[in-house]
Structures are given as C-alpha cells and as structure tokens.
Design a protein around this motif. Structure first.
Motif, short mmCIF file in Angstrom:
data_model
loop_
_atom_site.label_atom_id
_atom_site.label_comp_id
_atom_site.label_asym_id
_atom_site.label_seq_id
_atom_site.Cartn_x
_atom_site.Cartn_y
_atom_site.Cartn_z
N VAL A 7 -11.33 -10.74 -23.12
CA VAL A 7 -11.86 -11.33 -24.45
C VAL A 7 -10.93 -11.44 -25.64
CG1 VAL A 7 -13.75 -11.33 -26.13
CG2 VAL A 7 -14.21 -10.68 -23.80
N ILE A 8 -10.73 -12.35 -26.03
CA ILE A 8 -9.73 -12.77 -27.21
C ILE A 8 -10.40 -12.94 -28.35
CG2 ILE A 8 -7.78 -13.95 -28.11
CD1 ILE A 8 -7.02 -14.54 -25.07
N ASN A 9 -10.45 -12.24 -29.46
CA ASN A 9 -10.80 -12.69 -30.72
C ASN A 9 -9.81 -13.60 -31.49
OD1 ASN A 9 -12.12 -13.01 -33.40
ND2 ASN A 9 -12.22 -10.54 -33.87
N ASN A 10 -10.31 -14.59 -31.56
CA ASN A 10 -9.15 -15.86 -32.19
C ASN A 10 -9.58 -16.02 -33.44
OD1 ASN A 10 -6.96 -17.34 -32.09
ND2 ASN A 10 -7.94 -19.09 -31.27
N THR A 11 -10.10 -15.12 -34.30
CA THR A 11 -10.96 -15.48 -35.66
C THR A 11 -10.17 -14.32 -36.71
OG1 THR A 11 -12.65 -13.74 -35.70
CG2 THR A 11 -13.01 -16.16 -34.73
N THR A 33 -16.89 -3.51 -30.82
CA THR A 33 -16.37 -4.42 -31.95
C THR A 33 -15.12 -4.60 -31.67
OG1 THR A 33 -17.90 -3.66 -33.39
CG2 THR A 33 -15.97 -4.58 -34.24
N LEU A 34 -14.44 -6.08 -31.56
CA LEU A 34 -13.29 -6.25 -31.53
C LEU A 34 -12.54 -6.74 -32.52
CD1 LEU A 34 -11.31 -6.41 -28.88
CD2 LEU A 34 -11.99 -8.95 -28.63
N ALA A 35 -11.23 -6.41 -32.93
CA ALA A 35 -10.72 -6.54 -34.26
C ALA A 35 -10.24 -8.06 -34.31
CB ALA A 35 -9.60 -5.60 -34.53
N PRO A 36 -10.02 -8.55 -35.44
CA PRO A 36 -9.41 -9.84 -35.43
C PRO A 36 -8.11 -9.94 -34.88
CG PRO A 36 -10.19 -9.19 -37.94
CD PRO A 36 -10.31 -7.87 -36.89
N GLY A 37 -8.00 -10.77 -34.08
CA GLY A 37 -6.73 -11.35 -33.38
C GLY A 37 -6.48 -10.39 -31.97
N THR A 72 -12.21 -16.92 -24.88
CA THR A 72 -11.50 -16.86 -26.16
C THR A 72 -12.65 -17.14 -27.43
OG1 THR A 72 -9.30 -17.48 -25.47
CG2 THR A 72 -9.64 -17.91 -27.74
N PHE A 73 -13.00 -16.36 -28.35
CA PHE A 73 -13.83 -16.26 -29.32
C PHE A 73 -13.37 -17.08 -30.46
CE2 PHE A 73 -16.29 -15.01 -33.20
CZ PHE A 73 -17.52 -15.37 -32.72
N ASN A 74 -13.65 -18.29 -30.65
CA ASN A 74 -13.25 -19.07 -31.92
C ASN A 74 -14.36 -19.23 -33.00
OD1 ASN A 74 -10.61 -19.95 -31.09
ND2 ASN A 74 -11.82 -20.81 -29.54
N GLY A 75 -15.45 -18.77 -32.66
CA GLY A 75 -16.67 -18.53 -33.60
C GLY A 75 -17.97 -18.75 -32.67
#
Length: 82
Positions: A7-11, A33-37, A72-75
């Motif tokens: 999982v990638i946090n792309n926000t 919780t996954l940090a930004p980027g 990939t989480f973009n929102g």
C-alpha cells in the motif's frame, strides 16, 4: 500463493487503513496509520480487502485485491491498483 500486498500513500496526509486476513488467519488486520508518501507491505497468501477510512470515520473506501498487488491511495474515492 505466498506474497504480499503493498500500500502506497500518495497523499500529503496520513491515512488509516487495514488489510484483511482472509488468506492468512494468523496475520494482523488492525487499523494502521500510514504516513504521507509512505509505503508498507502486508504478507498474505491470496485475495484480501484493503480498506481506508477518514479521520473521523464518516467515510470509507476500499478495494479487493489478489496477493502481489500494489494499492495506491490517492484519496478515498481515488484508489488505484496494479
């Protein structure tokens, strides 16, 4: 099939998510919780649900993916898989 789900946090904000443990009952499916980027991976053996929620838990989104997928989480309403 043993592998992982990435999982990638792309926000620019932290996200809260979980990865189900249908294919690996001994795994952890707690909210995380996954940090930004940031990116992280979860060891799994088959199809799993990757779910996301906003900070006050008034909205959720998710995808059902096979092992060795990247999410990939973009929102909450912009979740991509590959």
């Amino acid at each position: 099939m043993t592998g992982s789900i990435i999982v990638i946090n792309n926000t620019s904000s932290p996200i809260t998510l979980f990865v189900s443990k249908y294919s690996r009952p001994s795994a952890n499916d707690n909210w995380f919780t996954l940090a930004p980027g940031a990116r992280d991976s979860w060891a799994r053996d088959g199809w799993e649900l990757v779910a996301f929620k906003n900070g006050n838990d008034t909205d959720r989104g998710g995808v059902y993916v096979k092992v060795n997928s990247t999410v990939t989480f973009n929102g909450l309403h912009a979740i991509a898989t590959s």
